[in-house]
Design a protein around this motif. Structure first.
Motif, PDB file in Angstrom:
ATOM      1  N   VAL A  45      -5.171   7.293  -7.636  1.00  0.00           N
ATOM      2  CA  VAL A  45      -4.189   6.556  -7.973  1.00  0.00           C
ATOM      3  C   VAL A  45      -4.603   5.145  -8.264  1.00  0.00           C
ATOM      4  N   THR A  67      -6.955  -1.354  -7.448  1.00  0.00           N
ATOM      5  CA  THR A  67      -5.654  -2.228  -7.986  1.00  0.00           C
ATOM      6  C   THR A  67      -6.426  -2.862  -9.000  1.00  0.00           C
ATOM      7  N   TRP A  81       5.053   6.350   0.571  1.00  0.00           N
ATOM      8  CA  TRP A  81       3.583   6.177   0.873  1.00  0.00           C
ATOM      9  C   TRP A  81       3.288   6.359   2.366  1.00  0.00           C
ATOM     10  N   ILE A 114       6.355   8.587  -5.829  1.00  0.00           N
ATOM     11  CA  ILE A 114       4.799   8.584  -5.191  1.00  0.00           C
ATOM     12  C   ILE A 114       4.435   9.904  -4.291  1.00  0.00           C
ATOM     13  N   GLU A 157       2.329   6.823 -15.784  1.00  0.00           N
ATOM     14  CA  GLU A 157       2.804   6.201 -14.894  1.00  0.00           C
ATOM     15  C   GLU A 157       3.992   6.919 -14.221  1.00  0.00           C
ATOM     16  N   LEU A 199       7.931   4.179  -7.951  1.00  0.00           N
ATOM     17  CA  LEU A 199       7.720   4.431  -6.652  1.00  0.00           C
ATOM     18  C   LEU A 199       8.400   5.551  -6.083  1.00  0.00           C
ATOM     19  N   ILE A 257       2.494   2.134 -11.233  1.00  0.00           N
ATOM     20  CA  ILE A 257       1.645   3.137 -10.480  1.00  0.00           C
ATOM     21  C   ILE A 257       1.229   4.120 -11.510  1.00  0.00           C
ATOM     22  N   ARG A 258      -0.150   4.375 -11.542  1.00  0.00           N
ATOM     23  CA  ARG A 258      -0.727   5.442 -12.538  1.00  0.00           C
ATOM     24  C   ARG A 258      -1.330   6.563 -11.769  1.00  0.00           C
ATOM     25  N   ALA A 276       4.283  -0.458  -2.601  1.00  0.00           N
ATOM     26  CA  ALA A 276       3.961   0.913  -2.399  1.00  0.00           C
ATOM     27  C   ALA A 276       3.236   1.378  -1.206  1.00  0.00           C
ATOM     28  N   GLU A 294       1.138  -2.763  -5.663  1.00  0.00           N
ATOM     29  CA  GLU A 294       0.316  -2.040  -4.614  1.00  0.00           C
ATOM     30  C   GLU A 294       0.923  -2.295  -3.106  1.00  0.00           C
ATOM     31  N   TYR A 315      -7.604   5.093  -4.076  1.00  0.00           N
ATOM     32  CA  TYR A 315      -6.715   4.378  -4.789  1.00  0.00           C
ATOM     33  C   TYR A 315      -7.429   2.973  -5.167  1.00  0.00           C
ATOM     34  N   PHE A 325      -3.046   1.161  -9.180  1.00  0.00           N
ATOM     35  CA  PHE A 325      -2.025   0.062  -9.057  1.00  0.00           C
ATOM     36  C   PHE A 325      -2.421  -1.071 -10.273  1.00  0.00           C
TER      37      PHE A 325
END
Length: 332
Positions: free
Chosen positions: A215, A273, A291, A261, A255, A258, A223-224, A285, A282, A271, A217
């Motif tokens: 993941v 960023t 999350w 997620i 993408e 949220l 969010i990818r 999320a 981030e 993850y 951010f």
């Protein structure tokens, strides 16, 4: 758990040692960007070395004739930065992604100390680039295809089609353009051996079936999630680890909002960023119920990783470090 922001010098040296004697020796003895051009040798009274003949390489734009031994090279994306440093050559200039505040920490500062920044990747300062008097420019069409004519007016310019998923083929082209084909082959072989060792260790520990989620951010990109056709996805595949169903796809990244997620869940969740954590989403999320409800989060198997390594370290040195961290996170 604190964010992992730097790999120690000891880890770097251990990783370099694992790349094989021939390649490591090349990295230690390679010609650096700080070496003066031939004219400076002549001015000092020292005989100039006999230059190697030009070489023609097949870039994404077609055949490009490059110097046989380029010494003053400018790189305009992170994959070519990794390729050059891996092959033992320090570029005279580099462009970094706009949100990056410095060179990737998986390289010691001594390797990048003399590199001049020439603006952000995708929008380099051509005047600053020209002032460095490069004899070769390396990038890709995704970043610099629209300014190719301007770049090649400054110096021979070798572009790959894109970055990310085709990083292994791109490295071969970089090695040809830099006159380091033999050294490149040594690094490829060492990486393949390393990946096999990690895969074997994970299999022995019965961890190969664990599904690893990736993941990122991104400021301006949300969010990818990352599939198999990406740099980190391909490294995970080389280590023969599994992927969550949502990411076990022939895509680079995509993408998600949220409220989806849950698609980021896995047995292990890694993850990173890019940019400001708040602007990248981030912080929102990680504080969200979605999350907090992820199985990996509840099992304390969600870890932050260095974005410049896992998602920007697109090359063989970056990949070797990713393998090491993957093995450590999985506990093999």
């Amino acid at each position: 758990m604190p964010r992992i922001s730097r790999i120690s010098r000891r880890t770097f040296l251990a990783g370099l040692g694992g790349l094989g004697g021939a390649a490591a020796l090349t990295a230690c003895s390679g010609s650096g960007g700080s070496q003066p051009p031939a004219a400076d040798f002549e001015a000092s009274g020292t005989p100039s070395p006999t230059p190697l003949p030009p070489v023609t390489v097949n870039a994404a734009t077609g055949p490009v004739q490059v110097p046989g031994e380029p010494l003053r090279v400018v790189v305009l994306d992170t994959d070519v930065l990794d390729s050059m440093l891996t092959l033992g050559i320090t570029p005279v200039g580099a462009a970094l992604p706009a949100a990056d505040t410095g060179f990737p920490a998986y390289w010691p500062a001594s390797r990048t100390a003399g590199v001049r920044l020439v603006g952000p990747a995708g929008a380099p300062d051509l005047a600053a680039l020209r002032a460095l008097r490069p004899d070769l420019i390396l990038s890709n069409q995704t970043r610099d295809g629209d300014r190719y004519e301007q770049l090649r007016a400054i110096a021979p310019t070798v572009l790959t089609q894109t970055t990310g998923a085709p990083w292994k083929a791109n490295f071969q082209l970089h090695a040809q353009a830099l006159g380091r084909v033999a050294a490149g082959a040594a690094f490829v072989a060492s990486y393949q051996k390393h990946a096999g060792q990690v895969a074997g260790a994970l299999a022995a520990a019965k961890l190969s079936g664990r599904k690893v989620s990736l993941v990122r951010f991104t400021e301006g990109g949300g969010i990818r999630l990352f599939g198999r056709q990406s740099f980190p996805g391909s490294v995970l595949a080389d280590a023969e680890v599994g992927r969550p169903d949502a990411q076990n796809v022939d895509q680079s990244d995509f993408e998600i909002p949220l409220d989806q997620i849950g698609r980021a869940d896995g047995d292990l969740l890694l993850y990173a960023t890019y940019g400001d954590p708040e602007k990248a989403g981030e912080e929102a999320a990680l504080a969200s119920p979605g999350w907090q409800g992820l199985g990996a989060v509840k099992a304390h198997r969600a870890f932050p990783v260095d974005d410049q390594l896992w998602f920007q370290g697109i090359g063989y040195t970056g990949a070797n470090f990713v393998l090491d961290e993957l093995q450590r996170f999985l506990g093999a």
